[in-house]
Design a protein around this motif. Structure first.
Motif, PDB file in Angstrom:
ATOM      1  N   THR B 402     -21.934   0.383   1.562  1.00 14.31           N
ATOM      2  CA  THR B 402     -21.951  -0.793   2.425  1.00 14.31           C
ATOM      3  C   THR B 402     -21.246  -0.490   3.752  1.00 14.31           C
ATOM      4  OG1 THR B 402     -21.855  -2.161   0.437  1.00 14.31           O
ATOM      5  CG2 THR B 402     -21.386  -3.257   2.530  1.00 14.31           C
ATOM      6  N   TYR B 403     -20.118   0.196   3.609  1.00 14.96           N
ATOM      7  CA  TYR B 403     -19.324   0.552   4.792  1.00 14.96           C
ATOM      8  C   TYR B 403     -20.138   1.429   5.734  1.00 14.96           C
ATOM      9  CZ  TYR B 403     -15.364   2.420   7.490  1.00 14.96           C
ATOM     10  OH  TYR B 403     -14.498   2.775   8.490  1.00 14.96           O
ATOM     11  N   GLU B 404     -20.859   2.389   5.126  1.00 17.80           N
ATOM     12  CA  GLU B 404     -21.628   3.339   5.952  1.00 17.80           C
ATOM     13  C   GLU B 404     -22.690   2.643   6.789  1.00 17.80           C
ATOM     14  OE1 GLU B 404     -22.825   6.333   3.106  1.00 17.80           O
ATOM     15  OE2 GLU B 404     -20.671   6.820   2.880  1.00 17.80           O
ATOM     16  N   GLN B 405     -23.232   1.543   6.243  1.00 19.48           N
ATOM     17  CA  GLN B 405     -24.213   0.836   7.089  1.00 19.48           C
ATOM     18  C   GLN B 405     -23.557  -0.333   7.800  1.00 19.48           C
ATOM     19  OE1 GLN B 405     -27.286   0.192   4.247  1.00 19.48           O
ATOM     20  NE2 GLN B 405     -26.378  -1.697   3.422  1.00 19.48           N
ATOM     21  N   ASP B 406     -22.245  -0.197   7.970  1.00 25.44           N
ATOM     22  CA  ASP B 406     -21.510  -1.142   8.807  1.00 25.44           C
ATOM     23  C   ASP B 406     -21.453  -2.546   8.190  1.00 25.44           C
ATOM     24  OD1 ASP B 406     -19.935  -1.106  11.035  1.00 25.44           O
ATOM     25  OD2 ASP B 406     -21.455  -2.107  12.278  1.00 25.44           O
ATOM     26  N   GLY B 407     -21.512  -2.592   6.875  1.00 31.53           N
ATOM     27  CA  GLY B 407     -21.517  -3.902   6.209  1.00 31.53           C
ATOM     28  C   GLY B 407     -20.194  -4.225   5.536  1.00 31.53           C
ATOM     29  N   THR B 408     -20.071  -5.475   5.160  1.00 28.06           N
ATOM     30  CA  THR B 408     -18.871  -5.974   4.494  1.00 28.06           C
ATOM     31  C   THR B 408     -19.201  -6.283   3.034  1.00 28.06           C
ATOM     32  OG1 THR B 408     -17.724  -6.819   6.424  1.00 28.06           O
ATOM     33  CG2 THR B 408     -17.357  -8.021   4.375  1.00 28.06           C
ATOM     34  N   THR B 409     -18.259  -6.003   2.143  1.00 29.20           N
ATOM     35  CA  THR B 409     -18.462  -6.278   0.728  1.00 29.20           C
ATOM     36  C   THR B 409     -17.705  -7.555   0.347  1.00 29.20           C
ATOM     37  OG1 THR B 409     -18.596  -3.911   0.298  1.00 29.20           O
ATOM     38  CG2 THR B 409     -18.210  -5.352  -1.604  1.00 29.20           C
ATOM     39  N   VAL B 410     -18.457  -8.509  -0.177  1.00 31.34           N
ATOM     40  CA  VAL B 410     -17.849  -9.785  -0.593  1.00 31.34           C
ATOM     41  C   VAL B 410     -17.784  -9.821  -2.121  1.00 31.34           C
ATOM     42  CG1 VAL B 410     -18.024 -12.290  -0.513  1.00 31.34           C
ATOM     43  CG2 VAL B 410     -18.845 -10.916   1.421  1.00 31.34           C
ATOM     44  N   ILE B 411     -16.604 -10.032  -2.629  1.00 32.29           N
ATOM     45  CA  ILE B 411     -16.435 -10.055  -4.086  1.00 32.29           C
ATOM     46  C   ILE B 411     -15.944 -11.441  -4.515  1.00 32.29           C
ATOM     47  CG2 ILE B 411     -15.281  -8.968  -6.058  1.00 32.29           C
ATOM     48  CD1 ILE B 411     -14.812  -6.504  -4.309  1.00 32.29           C
ATOM     49  N   PRO B 412     -16.807 -12.219  -5.169  1.00 26.11           N
ATOM     50  CA  PRO B 412     -16.322 -13.499  -5.691  1.00 26.11           C
ATOM     51  C   PRO B 412     -15.419 -13.204  -6.896  1.00 26.11           C
ATOM     52  CG  PRO B 412     -18.745 -13.337  -5.810  1.00 26.11           C
ATOM     53  CD  PRO B 412     -18.211 -11.976  -5.557  1.00 26.11           C
ATOM     54  N   ALA B 413     -14.271 -13.840  -6.930  1.00 20.46           N
ATOM     55  CA  ALA B 413     -13.356 -13.556  -8.047  1.00 20.46           C
ATOM     56  C   ALA B 413     -12.500 -14.775  -8.337  1.00 20.46           C
ATOM     57  CB  ALA B 413     -12.467 -12.364  -7.724  1.00 20.46           C
ATOM     58  N   PHE B 414     -12.220 -14.970  -9.619  1.00 17.82           N
ATOM     59  CA  PHE B 414     -11.206 -15.931 -10.012  1.00 17.82           C
ATOM     60  C   PHE B 414      -9.918 -15.600  -9.265  1.00 17.82           C
ATOM     61  CE2 PHE B 414     -13.314 -16.722 -14.270  1.00 17.82           C
ATOM     62  CZ  PHE B 414     -13.454 -18.077 -14.070  1.00 17.82           C
ATOM     63  N   ALA B 415      -9.246 -16.604  -8.738  1.00 14.44           N
ATOM     64  CA  ALA B 415      -7.985 -16.370  -8.035  1.00 14.44           C
ATOM     65  C   ALA B 415      -6.996 -15.670  -8.946  1.00 14.44           C
ATOM     66  CB  ALA B 415      -7.395 -17.692  -7.550  1.00 14.44           C
ATOM     67  N   VAL B 416      -7.095 -15.987 -10.217  1.00 14.20           N
ATOM     68  CA  VAL B 416      -6.086 -15.518 -11.160  1.00 14.20           C
ATOM     69  C   VAL B 416      -6.698 -14.482 -12.089  1.00 14.20           C
ATOM     70  CG1 VAL B 416      -4.582 -16.189 -13.050  1.00 14.20           C
ATOM     71  CG2 VAL B 416      -4.876 -17.712 -11.082  1.00 14.20           C
ATOM     72  N   GLY B 417      -6.208 -13.280 -12.048  1.00 12.82           N
ATOM     73  CA  GLY B 417      -6.637 -12.271 -12.996  1.00 12.82           C
ATOM     74  C   GLY B 417      -7.485 -11.201 -12.351  1.00 12.82           C
ATOM     75  N   ARG B 418      -8.802 -11.487 -12.182  1.00 12.99           N
ATOM     76  CA  ARG B 418      -9.697 -10.455 -11.650  1.00 12.99           C
ATOM     77  C   ARG B 418      -9.285 -10.041 -10.248  1.00 12.99           C
ATOM     78  NH1 ARG B 418      -9.407  -8.185 -15.102  1.00 12.99           N
ATOM     79  NH2 ARG B 418      -8.228  -9.948 -15.827  1.00 12.99           N
ATOM     80  N   SER B 419      -8.812 -10.994  -9.437  1.00 10.50           N
ATOM     81  CA  SER B 419      -8.428 -10.650  -8.073  1.00 10.50           C
ATOM     82  C   SER B 419      -7.321  -9.610  -8.074  1.00 10.50           C
ATOM     83  CB  SER B 419      -7.945 -11.900  -7.332  1.00 10.50           C
ATOM     84  OG  SER B 419      -9.021 -12.770  -7.142  1.00 10.50           O
ATOM     85  N   GLN B 420      -6.304  -9.826  -8.904  1.00  8.02           N
ATOM     86  CA  GLN B 420      -5.178  -8.893  -8.914  1.00  8.02           C
ATOM     87  C   GLN B 420      -5.615  -7.520  -9.433  1.00  8.02           C
ATOM     88  OE1 GLN B 420      -4.780 -12.210 -10.081  1.00  8.02           O
ATOM     89  NE2 GLN B 420      -4.050 -12.649  -8.010  1.00  8.02           N
ATOM     90  N   GLU B 421      -6.485  -7.517 -10.430  1.00  9.75           N
ATOM     91  CA  GLU B 421      -6.997  -6.255 -10.963  1.00  9.75           C
ATOM     92  C   GLU B 421      -7.729  -5.500  -9.838  1.00  9.75           C
ATOM     93  OE1 GLU B 421      -6.669  -5.544 -14.349  1.00  9.75           O
ATOM     94  OE2 GLU B 421      -7.810  -3.675 -14.391  1.00  9.75           O
ATOM     95  N   LEU B 422      -8.595  -6.208  -9.128  1.00  4.89           N
ATOM     96  CA  LEU B 422      -9.349  -5.607  -8.034  1.00  4.89           C
ATOM     97  C   LEU B 422      -8.410  -5.127  -6.926  1.00  4.89           C
ATOM     98  CD1 LEU B 422     -12.457  -5.294  -7.332  1.00  4.89           C
ATOM     99  CD2 LEU B 422     -11.900  -6.472  -9.449  1.00  4.89           C
ATOM    100  N   MET B 423      -7.379  -5.903  -6.624  1.00  2.00           N
ATOM    101  CA  MET B 423      -6.426  -5.506  -5.596  1.00  2.00           C
ATOM    102  C   MET B 423      -5.801  -4.164  -5.952  1.00  2.00           C
ATOM    103  SD  MET B 423      -4.613  -9.182  -4.768  1.00  2.00           S
ATOM    104  CE  MET B 423      -3.390  -8.634  -3.552  1.00  2.00           C
ATOM    105  N   LEU B 424      -5.445  -4.002  -7.238  1.00  2.00           N
ATOM    106  CA  LEU B 424      -4.850  -2.740  -7.675  1.00  2.00           C
ATOM    107  C   LEU B 424      -5.853  -1.591  -7.546  1.00  2.00           C
ATOM    108  CD1 LEU B 424      -2.886  -3.896 -10.882  1.00  2.00           C
ATOM    109  CD2 LEU B 424      -1.982  -3.491  -8.580  1.00  2.00           C
ATOM    110  N   VAL B 425      -7.115  -1.868  -7.936  1.00  2.00           N
ATOM    111  CA  VAL B 425      -8.151  -0.841  -7.843  1.00  2.00           C
ATOM    112  C   VAL B 425      -8.357  -0.430  -6.387  1.00  2.00           C
ATOM    113  CG1 VAL B 425     -10.626  -0.400  -8.124  1.00  2.00           C
ATOM    114  CG2 VAL B 425      -9.343  -1.592  -9.936  1.00  2.00           C
ATOM    115  N   LEU B 426      -8.467  -1.417  -5.504  1.00  2.00           N
ATOM    116  CA  LEU B 426      -8.795  -1.128  -4.100  1.00  2.00           C
ATOM    117  C   LEU B 426      -7.610  -0.454  -3.398  1.00  2.00           C
ATOM    118  CD1 LEU B 426     -10.685  -4.457  -3.235  1.00  2.00           C
ATOM    119  CD2 LEU B 426     -11.679  -2.228  -3.797  1.00  2.00           C
ATOM    120  N   GLU B 427      -6.400  -0.916  -3.712  1.00  2.00           N
ATOM    121  CA  GLU B 427      -5.214  -0.313  -3.089  1.00  2.00           C
ATOM    122  C   GLU B 427      -5.143   1.170  -3.451  1.00  2.00           C
ATOM    123  OE1 GLU B 427      -1.092   1.097  -2.847  1.00  2.00           O
ATOM    124  OE2 GLU B 427      -2.176   0.747  -4.734  1.00  2.00           O
ATOM    125  N   GLU B 428      -5.378   1.471  -4.736  1.00  2.00           N
ATOM    126  CA  GLU B 428      -5.311   2.873  -5.160  1.00  2.00           C
ATOM    127  C   GLU B 428      -6.423   3.701  -4.517  1.00  2.00           C
ATOM    128  OE1 GLU B 428      -4.389   4.153  -9.448  1.00  2.00           O
ATOM    129  OE2 GLU B 428      -6.453   4.873  -9.166  1.00  2.00           O
TER     130      GLU B 428
END
Lengths: 634, 634
Positions: B402-428
């Motif tokens: 997505t980045y390579e074609q200059d796009g943005t990735t939108v991830i719908p997520a529960f505020a509680v739980g999946r968001s924090q998991e994803l934050m850890l994945v993306l930060e790493e």
């Protein structure tokens, strides 16, 4: 009912009625739609109008003359005697001016009715009173007489009650019917304390409310939130009068229920008889009865009778139809149509699928039936009964052998059902010389229960009905039947007299006069104790049947404990219950077959084995519920 | 509680306490037994006395100094600062003289507690006040602060409430516990509106009370007689904070419930956050919210927190123990011990059986557990998730493409739980160079929910807890995380800016800021909409996932209807739910294994297929209940 509703209803009725007929008022009384008219004589001319109206309006319909349109009672009385042939044996005429009705009690009601109701219509045309016919029982029954007198006396209060119920039934359901549930308040993995609750978003219906033989104190779970408070229940339906289905019905009125009981007329009368006896047994045994005769009268007063096959509105979203169950007099397979085509549930109640001497076999034919709550008394793998001929021969043998050694045969039997079946068997056997003629003593409520049978011959099997209506052929009037009406003294005389046969309650040896017979005749090896009916777990009958000879009579007579020396025999084949084969056939021959069956009214093994068998054989979803569970349909 | 009971209790406690310790009074506060003493300093000397007492009395025990035995607050404050090392970062001291307690808020609570509670005991010995420690969240959370302030302010009313609850809990059960039942008020053959009732002859416990995502109006069946009136319920237990389990809890207080809610502290705070957001979403969408923030406050005020592993009396005949469920912060597998050894029921709540980045795996080890009510979200035959490494790689790929074609990735997520998991994945991933470093925008309640996670690190997995407690390693504090706090204007800017990643609520696209992101980014083929969580039937998320590109935004923004042109992807493996294998293992590795399992919280197929599989694999009696059914145990 609001004025608005009333107007609409009046309009709907007027639209369906030919213009020459005048409709002055329309009212609900219980499930019935009552049409008042100034032209009752015109209504009476057309034999089909009532059924046409009932079909169109989908209600039970009654036509009543508007006040002031009738002949005077004395004129009317003369006219009735003129129209009805003398053979009919009119006993009594009872004019009820508030409802414009005359009750004609006759020995042969058929002659008052005429073919296709011709004579009745003729009467109404002539006098403007609505004529209703009741039968004078061929054997005098104090129960039937008491109930009739009581209801006549309470007529006005009853009318108010019926109007109240009518408004409730014919109101609009306030919520969509998108579910119906059945909660088991008793009778699961056990025989006894039958009680089930049907609920929809609008309505609660209680089906049966019995005690548990041999386990006093184990009553239906009426205090759980699904059922409590009892005045949240809209209607009660009683499948038949046996105490394990009816004993605690009057208790409902003690705890605040004040609604209707729907059942057949004979069940109403038998319920009155058996619950009063239940109270008297309790007080004789020193127990505090859970309610008083006052509540039994209340239960009778609140009963709205239904006939087999009649579709009756019992709630805004539930229609009840009762059908013959073949088990005892008035017993009913009860079909509930829920919502407007939403769902159909059948409660088998107790059933006998094959015809017996007394009754036609249980009905298993319904327009629709998606779920069934089904009895499983004889649901075990090996619960096959010998066929009737064989069973009868075996009874003959046992009685003959006992007679030959100068002994008496004692048969414990439910007052209602098995006793009458046995009376027919024994009367025929004596008439045909299969056993010697000797006295057959009826102890407990058996004679009275028999009298009630003769008051409702339309509930009996065809041939038997005919015989009962001809005095000289009425088998129940045979000379050898003698009532034990002289108490303990008479029993002692009988016991020391020549051989005889004794039919005595209770059927499971849990109390009543059978206890005296055990004490008097049990210790003597010449006598026989003969079981012919189901003995529930926990009852003394079951303990004796399974070989226990040391029994406790529970403080009755002089001896508390007793050793039985008499011969003990059991003969199957007389049960009021279908055997395993009958239960399977009842389901197998149903059309359409239900999707879901709950097997109840049987012990652990019986309900387990029957539900497995029905699942495997017919691929029906089956369950073996526990008490206190709730099943949702569909 | 009667004087008599109190005396007995006082005697029992005195008997268990060494003679040099003085017991002045004994009281119940909610589930806790509070012992007042004139010698608090002596009590504090013995590190084991509390746990010994708790074990002997089988109660949660608290020791409190009797009034007048403590140092003055100013003396005490000086003493505390003397004892506790400066490193602990004490932020605030709050003295509550009515209960003789001082609340110490510190950045590093461990240093206030000391090893095995040594420092805390030292404090109490020195000042006579009971010291309790709370953590200053590493990320400021207005929720945690508001809840703490609110509870402090309501302390007196709350104490009265706890005394009332204490009396109720520690009364004698009036009826024998010979049955326990579970009624399904929602969440059967569906995902949503979780709500179950546990009843015994004495007690009614409600477990969860959620809404149904995508089916507003389909609420738990609270009006049925089993649950109504709501004030007949004795206690409420909340398994976790997600709205499909919690949304309608505050509604109970609107309709007359005034009893306790038992749950973990983080669940209490998250429930406050999510239900307030639920109200604000409803009013933004023009719906009338079913209750107001007043009732949310009431729910918080009535919450009695329990810790994982603590056995808590919640009724005279029920003990609750909560265990880590691995699903979201504070989520609990809830174990109910009914009667005195009579029966044990486990509610799995939502579970993740394998450990994740955030949490340890769900606990499935209990002393006894005869029945289990179990989630089945991924219960279908093919509901296997790819393993985490693979899932993460797939997320990297999608983001890179997505980045390579200059796009943005939108991830719908529960505020509680999946968001924090994803934050850890993306930060790493950014730290390790697997994806380019770019802004990660957090929209909706995600930042606040993350802050709450950092306030309760003891509920997180070990390694993560350590990192959070060291500011420079706290992954949630990474620079790329940016809060969307400038409303629609800011969103438009972000959308027109360089490529980024957006984490936005709601997780099933049923409302909230994700709707704006769909509108802004959905029509552009360069962007990607990436699903990482379960999309329930009836939600817009499920419709888009199954290929629908024409969507209705329900009156949001200018365009009501919208055609999605963006890339749509789903990656499994990040779910907070166990997959089919995890569900099977959860049961398979239970010891002892339950006799009966009810499969709930899954659609028709999922509950059907899971219940068949568990039956076949483990020979457990399994059911696939419908809503509104009642199961009786044993």
């Amino acid at each position: 009912m609001s004025d608005h509703d009333n107007t609409t209803l009046h309009d709907r009725v007027t639209a369906e009625v030919p213009p020459e007929l005048d409709v002055t008022d329309v009212q609900y009384e219980g499930p019935d739609l009552v049409i008042y008219t100034n032209t009752p004589r015109e209504f009476a001319k057309d034999g089909d109008i009532l059924s046409t109206l009932a079909r169109t309006l989908r209600k039970r319909v009654t036509i009543r003359p508007a006040p002031g349109t009738q002949s005077s009672p004395s004129e009317a009385e003369a006219k009735i005697h003129e129209i009805v042939p003398d053979d009919a044996g009119i006993q009594n005429l009872d004019f009820h001016s508030t409802v414009g009705e005359v009750l004609i009690e006759a020995k042969k009601p058929g002659l008052v009715i005429g073919s296709y109701g011709q004579t009745l219509r003729e009467i109404t045309q002539a006098i403007g009173w609505n004529a209703e016919v009741i039968r004078t029982p061929p054997i005098e029954s104090s129960t039937v007489e008491n109930v009739r007198n009581f209801l006549t006396q309470e007529r006005d209060e009853r009318r108010e009650f019926l109007e109240r119920v009518g408004e409730q039934i014919h109101g609009e359901p306030t919520k969509d019917v998108d579910w119906v549930r059945v909660t088991t308040l008793g009778c699961c993995r056990e025989v006894g304390r039958a009680s089930f609750l049907i609920h929809t978003p609008n309505t609660k219906i209680l089906v049966d409310c019995g005690d548990k033989p041999g386990a006093e104190g184990e009553v239906p779970y009426l205090h759980v939130p699904e059922a409590a408070p009892l005045n949240s229940i809209d209607a009660v339906v009683l499948t038949h009068a046996h105490l394990d289905h009816s004993a605690l019905l009057p208790l409902l009125f003690k705890y605040g229920y004040d609604g209707p009981i729907y059942t057949t007329e004979p069940t109403r009368d038998l319920m009155g008889l058996l619950t009063l006896d239940y109270l008297s047994v309790a007080s004789k045994e020193g127990r505090t009865p859970p309610y008083s005769s006052e509540q039994v009268r209340k239960a009778i007063k609140r009963t709205i009778p239904v006939k087999y096959g009649d579709v009756t509105d019992i709630a805004p979203d539930i229609k009840l139809t009762m059908h013959n169950a073949g088990h005892i007099l008035g017993s009913a397979v009860s079909h509930f149509h829920v919502g407007n085509g939403f769902y159909n549930i059948v409660f088998s109640g107790d059933i006998h699928y094959e015809p017996t001497r007394l009754f036609n076999g249980a009905v298993n034919d319904f327009p629709r039936a998606e779920a069934m709550i089904m009895e499983s008394t004889y649901g075990r793998r090996n619960d096959y009964q010998t066929d009737t001929d064989e069973s009868e021969q075996r009874v003959h043998e046992i009685i003959n052998e006992t007679y030959e050694q100068d002994g008496t045969t004692v048969i414990p039997a439910f007052a209602v059902g098995r006793s009458q079946e046995l009376m027919l068997v024994l009367e025929e056997a004596m008439r045909e010389g299969d056993i010697p003629t000797m006295p057959i003593y009826l102890d407990g409520m058996i004679r009275e229960a028999t009298a009630i049978h003769t008051a409702y011959p339309e509930y009996l099997r065809d041939g038997l009905r005919q015989r009962i209506l001809h005095e000289d052929e009425n088998p129940f009037l045979a000379d050898q039947f003698q009532q034990v009406d002289g108490g303990q003294e008479m029993r002692e005389e009988i016991a020391s007299d020549d051989p005889s046969i004794i039919l005595s309650t209770s059927g499971m040896v849990t109390g009543g006069p059978i206890m005296s017979w055990l004490e008097l005749l049990g210790p003597d090896a010449d006598n026989t104790l003969l079981f012919v009916g189901y003995q529930a777990e926990g009852t003394l009958g079951r303990r004796i049947e399974s070989g226990r000879t040391e029994v406790s009579l529970n403080g009755r007579g002089n001896a508390d404990r007793l050793t039985l020396a008499c011969r003990i025999e059991s003969v199957s084949g007389f049960s009021g219950h279908a055997d395993r084969a009958g239960l399977e056939e009842f389901v197998g021959e149903m059309n359409p077959r239900p999707e879901t069956i709950l097997c109840v009214h049987g012990d652990d093994q019986a309900t387990d084995q029957l539900s497995s068998a029905l699942y495997q054989k017919y691929n029906v979803r089956t369950y073996q519920p526990k008490n206190l569970e709730t099943f949702r349909f569909p």
